[in-house]
Scaffold this motif. Structure first.
Motif, PDB file in Angstrom:
ATOM      1  N   SER A  10       0.785  -1.019  -0.396  1.00 11.52           N
ATOM      2  CA  SER A  10      -0.041   0.124   0.170  1.00 11.52           C
ATOM      3  C   SER A  10       0.664   1.640  -0.313  1.00 11.52           C
ATOM      4  CB  SER A  10      -0.530  -0.235   0.867  1.00 11.52           C
ATOM      5  OG  SER A  10      -0.054  -0.148   2.419  1.00 11.52           O
ATOM      6  N   ARG A  69      -7.893  -1.321   4.583  1.00 11.02           N
ATOM      7  CA  ARG A  69      -8.631  -0.718   3.456  1.00 11.02           C
ATOM      8  C   ARG A  69      -9.177   0.468   4.149  1.00 11.02           C
ATOM      9  NH1 ARG A  69      -9.630  -5.505   1.664  1.00 11.02           N
ATOM     10  NH2 ARG A  69      -8.464  -6.614  -0.066  1.00 11.02           N
ATOM     11  N   VAL A  77      -4.267  -0.052  -1.220  1.00 13.79           N
ATOM     12  CA  VAL A  77      -4.047  -1.327  -0.795  1.00 13.79           C
ATOM     13  C   VAL A  77      -3.923  -2.097  -2.462  1.00 13.79           C
ATOM     14  CG1 VAL A  77      -4.336  -3.227   0.653  1.00 13.79           C
ATOM     15  CG2 VAL A  77      -4.241  -0.784   1.441  1.00 13.79           C
TER      16      VAL A  77
END
Length: 136
Positions: A10, A69, A77
């Protein structure tokens, strides 16, 4: 008990990309939550991105992925690997922060974390975890 392993990358947001304080907060909070859920995890921050592996029961891994998330410290992500496994590969730490050691840097070979194949991402994290002396 069947186990599951998810590896994701991420973009780190704001201070989480560069500062130590957000990392300490992540490690503390994740350590408590993961211990309670029976999850183990390793986290690497490099060049403004996070690379993380999570191991545990499928439902617990999925629940954590859903929370991540929504976490404002992460953007974009992207799941690199999502597999059933027979054993934990990344130790018994609820959460460990790993560094880009010289051995891990050789595995990364200058590539951005988000360009790694699932196999190279796993090898990179395993190399860094093996070099880590003290769990976070």
């Amino acid at each position: 008990m069947p186990l599951h392993r998810a590896i994701f990358v991420s973009d780190a947001v704001g201070a989480a990309a560069t500062s130590l304080l957000p990392l300490a907060e992540i490690l503390g909070q994740a350590g408590r939550n993961n211990r309670r859920s029976g999850l183990t995890s390793a986290l690497m921050r490099h060049d403004g991105r996070f690379l993380q592996v999570i191991e545990g029961r499928r439902a617990d891994v999925d629940r954590l992925m859903d929370r991540l998330r929504l976490d404002p410290r992460h953007e974009n992500v992207r799941l690199l690997s999502d597999v059933a496994v027979a054993d934990r590969r990344f130790g018994d730490w609820p959460m460990i922060l790993v560094e880009l050691t010289s051995a891990a840097a050789r595995v990364l070979n200058g590539e951005p974390l988000d360009q790694l194949s699932p196999a190279r991402a796993e090898t990179l994290l395993a190399t860094a975890v093996d070099a880590a002396a003290v769990p976070a």
